[in-house]
Enzyme design. Structure first.
Site, PDB file in Angstrom:
ATOM      1  NE  ARG A   1     -15.581  -0.471 -29.773  1.00  0.00           N
ATOM      2  CZ  ARG A   1     -16.083  -0.213 -30.987  1.00  0.00           C
ATOM      3  NH1 ARG A   1     -16.424  -1.206 -31.782  1.00  0.00           N
ATOM      4  NH2 ARG A   1     -16.224   1.034 -31.400  1.00  0.00           N
TER       5      ARG A   1
ATOM      6  NE  ARG B   1     -17.323  -5.042 -35.137  1.00  0.00           N
ATOM      7  CZ  ARG B   1     -17.326  -3.725 -35.290  1.00  0.00           C
ATOM      8  NH1 ARG B   1     -17.752  -2.936 -34.316  1.00  0.00           N
ATOM      9  NH2 ARG B   1     -16.905  -3.181 -36.412  1.00  0.00           N
TER      10      ARG B   1
ATOM     11  CE  LYS C   1     -19.591  -1.742 -37.832  1.00  0.00           C
ATOM     12  NZ  LYS C   1     -19.711  -0.398 -37.233  1.00  0.00           N
TER      13      LYS C   1
ATOM     14  CE  LYS D   1     -22.294  -3.097 -34.137  1.00  0.00           C
ATOM     15  NZ  LYS D   1     -22.507  -1.643 -33.994  1.00  0.00           N
TER      16      LYS D   1
ATOM     17  CB  CYS E   1     -21.743   8.486 -30.490  1.00  0.00           C
ATOM     18  SG  CYS E   1     -21.393   9.935 -31.492  1.00  0.00           S
TER      19      CYS E   1
ATOM     20  CB  CYS F   1     -15.171   9.439 -33.646  1.00  0.00           C
ATOM     21  SG  CYS F   1     -15.933   8.540 -35.012  1.00  0.00           S
TER      22      CYS F   1
ATOM     23  CB  CYS G   1     -21.145  10.999 -38.349  1.00  0.00           C
ATOM     24  SG  CYS G   1     -20.913   9.222 -38.134  1.00  0.00           S
TER      25      CYS G   1
ATOM     26  CB  CYS H   1     -22.017   5.044 -32.415  1.00  0.00           C
ATOM     27  SG  CYS H   1     -20.990   4.706 -33.858  1.00  0.00           S
TER      28      CYS H   1
HETATM   29 FE1  SRM Z   1     -19.965   2.711 -33.686  1.00  0.00          FE
HETATM   30  C1  SRM Z   1     -17.867   3.192 -36.363  1.00  0.00           C
HETATM   31  C2  SRM Z   1     -17.874   4.244 -31.684  1.00  0.00           C
HETATM   32  C3  SRM Z   1     -21.747   1.487 -31.169  1.00  0.00           C
HETATM   33  C4  SRM Z   1     -22.567   2.007 -35.878  1.00  0.00           C
HETATM   34  N1  SRM Z   1     -18.147   3.523 -33.990  1.00  0.00           N
HETATM   35  C5  SRM Z   1     -17.423   3.585 -35.126  1.00  0.00           C
HETATM   36  C6  SRM Z   1     -16.005   4.102 -34.844  1.00  0.00           C
HETATM   37  C7  SRM Z   1     -15.141   2.916 -34.586  1.00  0.00           C
HETATM   38  C8  SRM Z   1     -15.411   5.039 -35.899  1.00  0.00           C
HETATM   39  C9  SRM Z   1     -14.549   4.436 -36.969  1.00  0.00           C
HETATM   40  O1  SRM Z   1     -14.958   3.479 -37.643  1.00  0.00           O
HETATM   41  O2  SRM Z   1     -13.452   4.953 -37.145  1.00  0.00           O
HETATM   42  C10 SRM Z   1     -16.264   4.895 -33.541  1.00  0.00           C
HETATM   43  C11 SRM Z   1     -15.072   5.070 -32.603  1.00  0.00           C
HETATM   44  C12 SRM Z   1     -15.197   6.365 -31.860  1.00  0.00           C
HETATM   45  C13 SRM Z   1     -14.217   6.537 -30.771  1.00  0.00           C
HETATM   46  O3  SRM Z   1     -13.386   7.464 -30.867  1.00  0.00           O
HETATM   47  O4  SRM Z   1     -14.267   5.809 -29.796  1.00  0.00           O
HETATM   48  C14 SRM Z   1     -17.485   4.181 -33.009  1.00  0.00           C
HETATM   49  N2  SRM Z   1     -19.767   2.743 -31.795  1.00  0.00           N
HETATM   50  C15 SRM Z   1     -18.883   3.525 -31.120  1.00  0.00           C
HETATM   51  C16 SRM Z   1     -19.185   3.538 -29.633  1.00  0.00           C
HETATM   52  C17 SRM Z   1     -17.945   3.647 -28.774  1.00  0.00           C
HETATM   53  C18 SRM Z   1     -20.168   4.682 -29.364  1.00  0.00           C
HETATM   54  C19 SRM Z   1     -20.319   5.096 -27.927  1.00  0.00           C
HETATM   55  O5  SRM Z   1     -20.343   6.311 -27.731  1.00  0.00           O
HETATM   56  O6  SRM Z   1     -20.454   4.281 -27.041  1.00  0.00           O
HETATM   57  C20 SRM Z   1     -19.952   2.208 -29.519  1.00  0.00           C
HETATM   58  C21 SRM Z   1     -19.042   1.044 -29.292  1.00  0.00           C
HETATM   59  C22 SRM Z   1     -19.792  -0.233 -29.298  1.00  0.00           C
HETATM   60  C23 SRM Z   1     -19.031  -1.415 -28.815  1.00  0.00           C
HETATM   61  O7  SRM Z   1     -18.680  -1.427 -27.635  1.00  0.00           O
HETATM   62  O8  SRM Z   1     -18.853  -2.356 -29.593  1.00  0.00           O
HETATM   63  C24 SRM Z   1     -20.556   2.105 -30.920  1.00  0.00           C
HETATM   64  N3  SRM Z   1     -21.795   1.800 -33.568  1.00  0.00           N
HETATM   65  C25 SRM Z   1     -22.394   1.481 -32.391  1.00  0.00           C
HETATM   66  C26 SRM Z   1     -23.776   1.186 -32.597  1.00  0.00           C
HETATM   67  C27 SRM Z   1     -24.783   0.834 -31.514  1.00  0.00           C
HETATM   68  C28 SRM Z   1     -24.973  -0.638 -31.331  1.00  0.00           C
HETATM   69  O9  SRM Z   1     -24.229  -1.446 -31.888  1.00  0.00           O
HETATM   70  O10 SRM Z   1     -25.905  -0.999 -30.624  1.00  0.00           O
HETATM   71  C29 SRM Z   1     -24.014   1.355 -33.946  1.00  0.00           C
HETATM   72  C30 SRM Z   1     -25.388   1.238 -34.652  1.00  0.00           C
HETATM   73  C31 SRM Z   1     -25.842  -0.146 -34.835  1.00  0.00           C
HETATM   74  C32 SRM Z   1     -25.318  -0.714 -36.108  1.00  0.00           C
HETATM   75  O11 SRM Z   1     -24.222  -1.238 -36.107  1.00  0.00           O
HETATM   76  O12 SRM Z   1     -26.011  -0.582 -37.130  1.00  0.00           O
HETATM   77  C33 SRM Z   1     -22.753   1.735 -34.552  1.00  0.00           C
HETATM   78  N4  SRM Z   1     -20.170   2.566 -35.772  1.00  0.00           N
HETATM   79  C34 SRM Z   1     -21.342   2.341 -36.439  1.00  0.00           C
HETATM   80  C35 SRM Z   1     -21.102   2.477 -37.849  1.00  0.00           C
HETATM   81  C36 SRM Z   1     -22.159   2.305 -38.969  1.00  0.00           C
HETATM   82  C37 SRM Z   1     -22.296   0.890 -39.377  1.00  0.00           C
HETATM   83  C38 SRM Z   1     -23.154   0.726 -40.589  1.00  0.00           C
HETATM   84  O13 SRM Z   1     -23.812  -0.292 -40.713  1.00  0.00           O
HETATM   85  O14 SRM Z   1     -23.170   1.597 -41.449  1.00  0.00           O
HETATM   86  C39 SRM Z   1     -19.738   2.820 -37.996  1.00  0.00           C
HETATM   87  C40 SRM Z   1     -18.993   3.081 -39.303  1.00  0.00           C
HETATM   88  C41 SRM Z   1     -18.620   1.840 -40.011  1.00  0.00           C
HETATM   89  O15 SRM Z   1     -18.719   0.733 -39.499  1.00  0.00           O
HETATM   90  O16 SRM Z   1     -18.203   1.984 -41.164  1.00  0.00           O
HETATM   91  C42 SRM Z   1     -19.192   2.886 -36.670  1.00  0.00           C
HETATM   92 FE1  SF4 Z   2     -18.143   8.440 -34.594  1.00  0.00          FE
HETATM   93 FE2  SF4 Z   2     -20.335   8.729 -35.999  1.00  0.00          FE
HETATM   94 FE3  SF4 Z   2     -20.103   6.692 -34.329  1.00  0.00          FE
HETATM   95 FE4  SF4 Z   2     -20.413   9.068 -33.371  1.00  0.00          FE
HETATM   96  S1  SF4 Z   2     -21.905   8.018 -34.639  1.00  0.00           S
HETATM   97  S2  SF4 Z   2     -18.866   7.583 -32.677  1.00  0.00           S
HETATM   98  S3  SF4 Z   2     -19.333  10.327 -34.814  1.00  0.00           S
HETATM   99  S4  SF4 Z   2     -18.899   6.996 -36.130  1.00  0.00           S
END
Ligand code: SRM
Ligand code: SF4
Length: 580
Positions: free
Chosen positions: A87, A156, A219, A221, A436, A442, A481, A485
């Site tokens: 990323r 981030r 993290k 943001k 997402c 993922c 899930c 995201c």
């Molecule tokens: Fe996310 C984890 C993809 C934006 C909340 N996110 C992941 C992971 C890395 C899975 C993992 O931990 O193994 C995913 C990788 C999937 C893949 O195969 O690419 C993933 N997140 C993404 C992306 C690529 C979604 C997309 O379709 O675009 C976004 C990449 C953002 C970036 O460029 O940095 C992405 N993730 C977000 C957002 C939206 C935002 O930030 O505005 C959120 C919700 C906001 C937040 O953080 O509360 C988000 N991602 C999570 C979480 C839950 C965090 C939490 O507080 O519980 C996880 C899981 C974790 O961190 O344990 C996670």
């Molecule tokens: Fe993966 Fe869940 Fe984030 Fe979708 S919402 S990219 S399934 S961690």
């Protein structure tokens, strides 16, 4: 300067023995080095050891495996098809044409599945293999980019919205977003040492003074929004800056704190939360304020229970008043009271927009942000002789920016010639829909998202049209899930995966991203979700007031109950009309 007054000590009230395993790992990692370098040269496996997978996240790299192949490979006694997601860090999502072409080239060379625009306006490469990781990282460096802190317990990618109304303000806010990213990234030399092969000496405590050896509890943001557009979902950020203008100049920012989407369906004490107003800050001080807030989270965040470690929980535990007191101590003065502003929507602009200085910007719709195959070729062809720049959006689209008026016509012809022109006028609903990545990469996905979105969107559009609602935008977001995201808990309709083809259905979010939605039905198939939605759409079509949005209608008719910026999970019990 806020940095001068910072207390850099970690909260010592949390005994080391009780710290969660991630904390112990960070502490012994020698500022994120661990054994990453050794793991990369072990040719007996395509994986890296568990501890290093966690540390590599700070370097912007996730180990994954192709989940479509998991059971077959298991049956054949092969190790999972390990690969890495890389990323990038692209603050504000702006790329030059040469950077775009460079990324295009390295995606073809090192990755599978092309380029993926994310919901935080950066690019992910999926499917990079271990033996080529280092070369991939160096190729990224060679085009003037990096991946530092794109993942991990750190600040981030800093995101920035887009508003054509005032080009000078847009430039200033984008520049502050870049400065904030630069100020908040880790300083460790581990990154250059491991990926670029530089000879960096381990400097102990001084290596990462703002973070310390255990970095953040989780993290963190930061995002910048330019009203009236809330394209970045500023209330979903740990720290959000909302630009306040006076005439054509930037006066400063309202600061909102404590947003976050992620939740665990299995824990009542985990919940999405919208950021709340904390005050107003002068424009040039925004990066330092972000740092001051980050250090409060560093020192007060929960390092024992990782599921409660995000800043939103720290804020709820401290209380807003105590947080503001702490901030005043570190900042040297209280923040000024927030100022008035209005948001009118949270999607991307459609088609062509002319900014206040006469330059044109063309939004190309990129379904789910995925750029591969013919689309990758078409974009490569276009960018090769494009004189502007590229802007990735937080809605996973691509804006061709800075087109001189006398080049607009040529640009349009070229888009037409290359088969890209239709992307300037996507369906209204697709502009307001987001999903997402989910399967197959993922590791946390429980259900499909990106791959089912095209059918789901078509079905939703058909449904809307059958009730005469085709011209009414409704925010629709689907994730594989509950982690959220695609920020599903702010959408008017959110679906979050629970198991293959089973989703939780959330309804009633605010169209401008200003209100959380509510759980309406659990564990429903997509078919069942439509059975539940159709009667509501029919009622909305019949009873809608002028200009009323779907989410607002559901609240007005008490089909779901409103929760504003609140975070009290007790208030999240929905008024259910129907349970599945
Ligand atoms: Fe996310 C984890 C993809 C934006 C909340 N996110 C992941 C992971 C890395 C899975 C993992 O931990 O193994 C995913 C990788 C999937 C893949 O195969 O690419 C993933 N997140 C993404 C992306 C690529 C979604 C997309 O379709 O675009 C976004 C990449 C953002 C970036 O460029 O940095 C992405 N993730 C977000 C957002 C939206 C935002 O930030 O505005 C959120 C919700 C906001 C937040 O953080 O509360 C988000 N991602 C999570 C979480 C839950 C965090 C939490 O507080 O519980 C996880 C899981 C974790 O961190 O344990 C996670
Ligand atoms: Fe993966 Fe869940 Fe984030 Fe979708 S919402 S990219 S399934 S961690």
């Amino acid at each position: 300067m806020a940095g001068d007054t910072l207390d850099r000590s970690r909260d010592r009230s949390q005994p080391v023995a009780k710290l969660c395993s991630n904390e112990q790992l960070k502490a012994r990692s020698r500022f994120l080095r661990g054994d990453i370098a050794q793991g990369l040269i072990d040719s007996s496996t395509r994986a890296v050891p568990g501890d290093d997978t966690l540390l590599m996240k700070f370097h912007g790299i996730y180990m994954q495996d192709d989940r479509d192949q998991r059971s077959d490979r298991q049956r054949r006694k092969l190790e999972p098809n390990y690969q890495f997601m890389v990323r990038l860090r692209i603050p504000g999502g702006v790329l030059s044409t040469s950077q775009w072409l460079g990324l295009d080239k390295l995606a073809r060379h090192f990755a599978e599945r092309g380029l993926r625009i994310t919901t935080r306006q950066t690019i992910q490469l999926h499917g990079v293999r271990k033996p080529r990781l280092r070369a991939c990282m160096q190729a990224i460096r060679d085009i003037g980019l990096d991946t530092i802190a794109a993942c991990g317990d750190d600040s981030r990618g800093v995101i920035c919205g887009f508003n054509v109304q005032s080009a000078p303000v847009q430039r200033q806010v984008a520049s502050l977003a870049r400065q904030t990213s630069q100020l908040l990234i880790p300083r460790t030399g581990a990154y250059r040492e491991i990926w670029y092969g530089e000879d960096v000496v381990y400097k102990n405590q001084l290596e990462d003074p703002d973070y310390g050896e255990t970095y953040l509890p989780r993290k963190f943001k930061v995002g910048f929004a330019l009203p009236p557009v809330n394209d970045i979902d500023v209330y979903g950020q740990d720290v959000g800056f909302i630009a306040i203008t006076e005439g054509d100049s930037l006066a400063g920012f309202n600061v909102v704190v404590g947003g976050g989407m992620g939740q665990l369906d299995t824990r009542d004490d985990s919940y999405p939360r919208l950021a709340e107003p904390a005050g107003f800050v002068a424009a040039e001080r925004a990066p330092a304020l972000a740092l001051a807030i980050m250090t409060i989270q560093r020192d007060y965040g929960d390092r024992v229970d990782r599921h409660r470690a995000r800043f939103k929980y720290t804020l709820d535990r401290l209380g807003m008043d105590s947080f503001l007191e702490l901030l005043t101590q570190r900042w040297g003065e209280p923040l000024q009271p927030p100022r008035a502003f209005t948001f009118t929507h949270n999607g991307d602009p459609q088609g062509l927009q002319q900014d206040s200085e006469g330059l044109w910007h063309a939004t190309l719709e990129i379904a789910n942000g995925r750029i591969q195959g013919a689309l990758q070729d078409q974009l490569q062809g276009f960018v090769q002789s494009f004189a502007g720049y590229l802007r990735l959006t937080t809605n996973q689209n691509l804006i061709l920016g800075g087109i001189e008026p006398d080049l607009l016509e040529t640009s349009q012809w070229r888009l037409d010639d290359l088969g890209l022109a239709a992307r300037l006028s996507p369906s209204l609903q697709s502009t307001y829909s987001l999903s997402c990545v989910a399967l197959p990469t993922c590791g946390l996905a429980m259900a499909e998202a990106e791959r089912i979105m095209p059918q789901l969107l078509q079905r939703f559009e058909d449904s809307k049209a059958s009730f005469g609602l085709q011209d009414i935008p409704i925010t629709l977001r689907v994730t594989g899930c509950p982690n959220g995201c695609a920020r599903p808990y702010i959408a008017e309709i959110g679906l979050t995966g629970r198991a293959p083809n089973l989703y939780n259905l959330y309804l009633g979010g605010g169209f401008h991203g200003e209100r959380l939605n509510q759980l309406y039905a659990s564990n429903v198939s997509i078919d069942r979700a439509f059975e539940l939605l159709d009667p509501l759409l029919a009622r909305f079509a019949a009873g809608r007031q002028a200009g009323e949005h779907f989410g607002d209608y559901l609240i007005r008719c008490r089909i779901v109950q409103a929760i504003a910026h609140g975070s009290d999970p007790q208030r999240m019990i929905p008024v259910l009309e129907e349970h599945s």
